[in-house]
Structures are given as structure tokens and as C-alpha cells.
Design an enzyme around this catalytic site. Sequence first.
Site, PDB file in Angstrom:
ATOM      1  N   GLY A  70       7.239  -2.470   3.577  1.00 23.21           N
ATOM      2  CA  GLY A  70       8.410  -3.183   4.084  1.00 23.21           C
ATOM      3  C   GLY A  70       8.672  -2.911   5.548  1.00 23.21           C
ATOM      4  O   GLY A  70       9.590  -3.483   6.132  1.00 23.21           O
TER       5      GLY A  70
ATOM      6  N   ASP B  90       1.739   1.608  -1.006  1.00 23.38           N
ATOM      7  CA  ASP B  90       2.913   1.646  -0.141  1.00 23.38           C
ATOM      8  C   ASP B  90       2.586   2.541   1.060  1.00 23.38           C
ATOM      9  O   ASP B  90       1.588   3.271   1.045  1.00 23.38           O
ATOM     10  CB  ASP B  90       4.094   2.203  -0.937  1.00 23.38           C
TER      11      ASP B  90
END
Length: 1085
Positions: A626, A358
Site C-alpha cells: 500500500g 507485503d
Amino acid sequence: MDSVLSACGLNGKKEKVQEERHLRANDREFNLSFKYANNAIKTSKYNIFTFLPLNLFEQFQRLANAYFVFLLILQLIPAISSLSWFTTVVPLLLVLCITLAKDGTDDIVSAVTHISYLSISEPLNLVYIETAELDGETNLKVKQALTVTGDLGDNIDTLAAFDGEVHCEAPNNRLDKFTGTLTVQGETYALDNERILLRGCTLRNTEWCFGLVLFGGPDTKLMQNSGKSVFKRTSIDHLMNVLVLFIFGLLACMCTTLAIGNGIWEHQQGTSFTAFLPRQDGANAAFSGFLSFWSYVIILNTVVPISLYVSVEILRLGNSYFIDWDRKMYHTKTDTPAQARTTTLNEELGQIKYIFSDKTGTLTQNIMTFNRCSINGKSYGEEKVDFSWNSLADTKFCFHDHALVEAVKQGSSEVHAFFRLLALCHTVMPEEKTEGQLFYQAQSPDEGALVTAARNFGFVFRTRTPETISVVEMGINITYELLAVLDFNNVRKRMSVIVRSPDGRLTLYCKGADTIIYERLHPSCSKVMEVTTEHLNEYAGEGLRTLALAYKDLDEAEFEQWRERHHEASTALEDREEKLDAIYEEIEKDLMLIGATAVEDKLQDGVPQTIEQLAQADIKIWVLTGDKQETAENIGYSCNMLREEMTEVFIIAADTAEGVKEELAYGLQKDFQLELLRTACMCQTVICCRVTPLQKAQVVELVKKYKKAVTLAIGDGANDVSMIKAAHIGVGISGQEGMQAVLSSDFSFAQFRYLQRLLLVHGHWSYLRMCKFLCYFFYKNFSFTFVHFWYGFFCGFSAQTVYDEWFITMYNLVYTALPIIGLSLFDQDVNDRWSMQYPQLYAPGQKNQYFNKMTFVKILLHSCYSSLILFFIPYAAMQDTVRDDGKDIADYQSFALLAQTCLLVVVNVQLGLDTYYWTAVNHFFLWGSLSVFFAITFTMYSNGMYLIFTSSFPFIGTARNSLNQPNVWLTIFLTTLLCVLPVVALRFLLIQLRPTINDKVRYKVRQAKAVLPPPPRRFPRRRISTRRSGYAFSHARGYGDLVTSGRFLRRPVKTRLTLFPLVESPLAENSPQTYRSIGEGAQRS
């Protein structure tokens, strides 16, 4: 990237036929009729009644455990039993009990829901939430309940009488979208994502909130995105299953051979012994061979030792504790140690080929700092500034340029305009606990950093209402009339405000991506734009995120006309957003450039060094985030995943399958997933942006399925849980985004930089230790068992054992258990500093070099050779041999004692040859085990034990009569020499002719006398870049509508959490080691 992955088939769960969900407030019977899921999630496998039977059932599904139960049954049959029952029962019970204790720790039940806001404690039903568990963003967001339900307040009677009905979408995994309606008293109101509190959000600065539950438990969006929990097993475990099947086949072959031999021997020689060993009725040579087969199954069962599984569990548990106890992975600032949350995957840490990471909170600190700026063609940001002159300054703010402070103090109009824009052009909401103690709630950390910068330079954003903004400019309170907010979105990539100053001057202030702002500048700005562009390139070279700032003075009449058109567009029922964008374009033109800002999204300490070290270990790192594309690219450059020498950086950003096909620029076949994987694996670096949590997991699964490589996923938020579960190894970072990722992980720690120590040190050592353990364990057990096989040809295939029964029982549990445990817990080829200095040492684990099928075959051949020596040398030495006093010692018991003593000495010497790192514990276990063997042997073969337990200890006096003879000790020495000498010779030749990376580094260690010279200090070079960093706003829509809605009121002073807490980040003492190749080291030495 979301659309790219969707086009490639990675678009979440298969779409089911969507059914509308219908709910009615305070009507339990109506809602229960639909049988929707409740808010309970059961993760436990057992309860108090089913634990024992279910767990035992699962354990006996393991082939090895079932095999030993079968052996126990055979041993209870007198006709075929050649060993006592306790030789199997004791180790079997030990294995079952350890596994029972380990499996009994999983019993967790949790509750989760989605709710629609009804009424909230804050004025005008505003609610402050943190969505770190969902999208990784720690900044607070503001949402608002419907006005029609806000009047319900916190009156329980009123809430209990509420009878609203909801029609909404069926459960799905779309975190960014919700569609539904609420019907109250015949009126229907729209429900969207802004009216919903998702599971994973955290309420902040809100005393109470009442809502209507829409989804519960497994129906919540976060649980729909969470991957399925699977039982993770290492690649060595899978290999072991294959090898165990092979060993069973080998056992069957050996037993069949000996059974056939027994039948032949009984047919040819058996009649000679019937006089004193009469046969039972109906018994013949064939039946004798059949019984002999099962007898040899019992005797040769040690070829599949049950103690192997006990030892593996102890080894993994011990290496897990070493991770927990590692002080160099302890984060002092947060008091967070590293934690091995599972004890079954340690050696897999030494075989990682792909890391999926991430971004926000994992690679970065998610803390923005205002570092540089360009104002009217002049760049600032070189020297540290003292802000003590400003009583309203933020004490945590730091900037490096005194010239900018002097320009502010001297009243430079351009500098004042620059900071005035930063203080006015935003949607930040202020919070003032006490006089002068300001805290800003921003939709994006970038906005908070810019407003904080203006505050420290004397332009303090103080308060706001829907119609005004109050700013303290150099100590003077000034209130501007807020006429319009032209809000940010992903298409516009800019935001503007229109304000009227106290003197009546109308001004539009705009900030946004430099490419967008440049297109809307007045031609007269060309010179300033040229200089500012140079500054932007310089800032981009330092990995900073940039914005361009501009303004425009407006004519009153022109603005009034535009304002009317704006009102019409803002109240349109159809195509409202498109119409507003067109109106915004009309006024955002002919702007005057003021300058640019440069904000740093701080990386965690040691991230670039860690990525460099892991790359040197040939570990590929993919970033799955994201965030929007520009942000992901910036971080890629900041942490050296992307570098300027990478001239062939290409971006796939199409929305359709055809678009993806064109951008991949390769001949695509039917399967887009395989083409995506093939293209990605050709790249040095892969960054996937705008990826949903489920797509993160699917990317991991794609690599697992087709690359057959060991994967690791690391993240810090709930949006990373599915990825963490999907990978072979899941690592959770306990940061600012909650504990959801940690709770779902296999290993956890506080900083990304600890990953290199986890892999290059603990992973490397664990893999090495496990491989050594398995090699040695199979060697000692095969050598032990094959001696029985050779002995069968000399005992008439009668299934007689070579060794004493007590030796057979204690060989694996007592005599050889501790030395191999010591080796497997403490051995290391080089120490931790050398492991970090030479990441190439990690490569053998990735290639599975230390334990594979070929290694197993070599162990088998080595054991076969050793067993021949261990049987025939003692056999020949004892045959027709007499003692010093002329008495005969060539009896079975003396031979058995000599054979088992030779075996134990040989396997311990072999273990000594396999040990790289000797500790006091290793010495104690090795010599202690040999001492225990002789002590137990002399005790069990003593007169006293024979007199007390005559049938159990028949070897009376054998030890003292045999071990006092010189020829016996000479035989032990000769046997040991013949077993060990070929091994030593072969290893010497291999080191001389084909040295491995391990041999080379260990040679350097010996040359350096095990003292590692201090690594050369490396200073980061400033990277020169021609690329421009992206727009530095959050990818979420701003607060413009809320600010100008007229529904926002100034709230009373309340206690608020600090938006940007103080986070110091001095480089840790154990900063990552720099990489130095062996060739460089040799040249320096």
C-alpha cells in the site's frame, strides 16, 4: 498502482447502488427498523447439535466414503458377499472418527465495529491510534473528535441523552475515505475519515473513548476488504480425485470382465457341478454372472483403499509437527516458533511458483535509522559515534562519524543550521515521561528518525504549543515562535515551517524530495547542489531514503503580506487545498541548500539472501504494498529484487484505461486483466504499489486463474488477510502489526527469512514424501488386487479370494501401514543443508514431476507386472508339488499362504528400494511388520485358534506345514528377485543415461561422504546507483493543521509507549545459505 489495477478491472467488489445509512444515537427502535448488520461475525460451521449429522453428511459427499458405505451394504447381502463385513467397517469407522475430530475444532465468533468519536479522555479530544492492522504502519496517528461532542465527557447520563443523527455512506471497502454528516440540535457537522475509528485500529495512550457505532460486523471496511474463506486443497488432492474416478472405471472393467467370464463358465461347465452344488430356482448363467459382478466389486475394492485417506492425514499431521518443532525457524528474541496452522497443505509448499509479499513489516522491520548526511557539501557517516557527552541523547541512537560530532561541538554554523532545521521542521509531538526521557509521536517513522538524530547531536526538540516550538540547542533552551506550517502532501512532496527566533529573525525551513527542492533553489547554490547530488547518488546506491534540506530568510513586510493571503486561502470554502498550494509556491522559492539526509528503512535479517535463494529455485516474487511508488522502488533495490543491471525497468502509473494502454506499450485486446498479467509475467520482478487489500487478493486470483500455478501469499497485517486467504498457501508473520494475518494464515513464523527453509526444506521434503507415499501405496494395493483378478481365471470366476480373509483385513491396516508411514515421515533425498545449498532441487515439485498422470500409468503397469509374477510363480511352484516326506501340499490354503507371503516380502523390498534415508524407526517398522505378519500367521493357523473359533480360522496347521519346506522359501526368493530386478536395472540405466538434479546432488553428497563443506562467506557489495531514492515521508497528510489550529495544548506528563522500541538485528546463526551451482561445486572439488 491502485488506479492501474482499477483500469485493468481489479477495482474491488462490484459497485452496488449506494444507499444512504441513517442512524440516531440512543434510539434502538429507530436503528433496528433498518435491519443493519450487528457486530457479530459467525465463522463456525456447526453447533453442538448439528455437528455430528452435518459433518457425516459432508464426509459421505466424498466419493470414496460413499463408495465404502455402498460396499458395506453389499457385504450384508449373503448371495453376493464373499468377504466378512468387518473388512470394510473397521477402516471406514477409523476414517470417519479421525475426520470428525479434525473438523470439530472450528468454532469462532468475533465482534467488530466502526465508531464515530464523541468524547475522548485526552485534552481537546485528541485520540492516538495505531493502524498497523489496516495499512501496516506501526507509528501512532492523531485524530480529533468534533468539538460539539467533546463536551459530553464521560458522564453516562449526558451521553445517554445525546440524540445526534448521522447520515453517511453505505458500507464499502474504501479504507481511506468516509463521507457523512452529524446533526446535533439542528446544526450539521461534517464527518470524514479523521473522525472515524475503523475496525482494526488500536487505541494508544487514551484512557477512554466514547463513540457512536456506524457499521458493525460484515459491514465494516476491513471485513469488506477481507476475502472469503475457502477450503484449500492441494493440487495433489485435485489429481487424486481424477485418478479415483479412473480407478472406479478400471474396477468396473475388471468386474465386468470377470462377470462375463463367470456367465460363460456357468453356461459351459456349470452343469457338471449341479449334482453337489444345486442351483437355486430361476438361477441361470446370466444371473450368476450378475451376482458375480457385485461379488467381485467387494473383492476388488482394495483397488481404492480407504486406508489411503487415513494414511494421508497421518502423514500430513506428522510433517506439520516437524515444522512446529524446527528450531531453525524459532525466533529467540520474540519467543516465536514456526507454526503449521493447517495440516492439509504441506506438500503444496514444495510446488510454489509465485510468492506475493507485503512490504512493511514483512520485508522490512518498519524501523528507520539515520545513517548518513551531507552538510554544505561534506558527507558524514563512516565511524561509530559516542554520544555520552549529551545527557539528553537517545541511548538507542547510533551514528558512524566522529567528524560530525566535532563539527557540532566546534560551533560550525552550517552544521548547527542543519540540525536546527531537523529539530524545527516537522509535525512530531513530544512526550516526556520523566525529566530527560523523551519520546516522539510521529506521523511517519522517517520524521521520528530525523528528529531523534537532531536530538542526539545536541538540538533537542523538547515541547511545542500551537504557537511555539521549544528546542534545547547545545544545552541552551530556546523558544521559537511558530508562524506557519506548510504541511506535506503527496503532490507537494515537501513540508516547510516559518519560525521567528528570539532575536526576531524570520526563517523558512524546508525539507523534501531532492528533485522538488532543487527546482526551488537560489542560483547561487549550484556548486553545493552539484556536490550534494553526488552524495545523494552514493546514498541511493546503498538503498537509503533521502531528503534535501533548505532554508530562506524572510523579510518582515513581505511575510506579513503573504500571511494575509495565506489566511484568506486557509478560510476559503471552495478549492481550499488548491489555493493553499498556490500560496505555498509563492514563498517556497529562492531557497538556500543546507544539505541532505539518508535514512534506512531496515530490512529484516536475511531478506536479500532469501530472495536470491528463492529466485534460484525459480520462484517468482511479487511485492504488493500500500506504500507509495518511491518507497516500493527503494525497497525493491534494497532487497535485490531490482538491480542496476536491470536496464529495462519501466513503471505503469496511469490513471485511466487509455493511459495504461499507452504505458504497457503492447497491442492491447479487450481484456486489460490478461494484458496486465501477460506483461507482468514477462518481467523478472513485479512491484505493485498503492494497492488496496482487496486488490492484493485480486492480483493473486488473477495469477491463480490464468497461470495455473501454485501461489503463496505472505504478510503481517490485517490488510494482508484477503491476499493470504486467496492464495493456495497463506503465510502470516507475527510481527508488530498484530495477529490478524497469523490467525488467517496456513503457516506462520516471525521472520521473512524463514520462508526459504519452509519451502526449500520442509516443502521439498513434504512433496517428495507425499509423492513417494502415493506411488508406493498404489503399487502395493494394485499388486494386491490384480492377483485376485488373475486368480479369477483359475477358479471358475467364482469370486473366491486368493488370500485369507484375515490377511485381507490386516494388509493395509497392520502389515503395510507402519513401513510406509515411516518412509513418508522421515525420508529425505538430501539433508536440510544440501537442500538450502542447491535450490534447484525444488524444481521437480514446481513441474509436478514426482507424481502425475504419467507416473500413475507407470505404477499401474509396474503393478500389473508384479501381480503376474506374484500369482503365476507361486501357482506354478505349488502345482503338483509334494513335501520332503512325499505328502501333497498343493492345496488352496498352502497356495494362499505362499502368495500372500510373497506379496508382503516383495512390497517391503520395494519400499526399501524407495527409501533414501534410513533411520532406526524405518528399520523397526519394516522388520517389525514382517515379524508381526509371521507371528499373527502362526497364531491364527494354530490348533488353539481353530478349536476356539472353528469357523473363523479354518487354515489350521497351514503355516507350519508350508513354511518349513525349502522349496517354499526358494519360491519366495525367486518371486522377489523377478519383481525387483527389472526395477533396479531400469533405475541404474536412468541414473547413468538421464540423471536428474536429484541424482546429481545425491552423488555429490556421497562423494563428500555426507559432510557438507562450509559455504563460502559472501560480503554484500556496495551497489553503485545513479537513481535517487524517494521522499522519505509517510504517504499520509501531516499534522500541520492540528499543530497550528490553536486547539492543541501541551498535555501533562503521561505514560507513553516508546515510538521506536529497541530492535536489535544481529544476523541469526542460521543465516540463509548462499547459492552455489553444481558446476561451481564440481570445479572446486
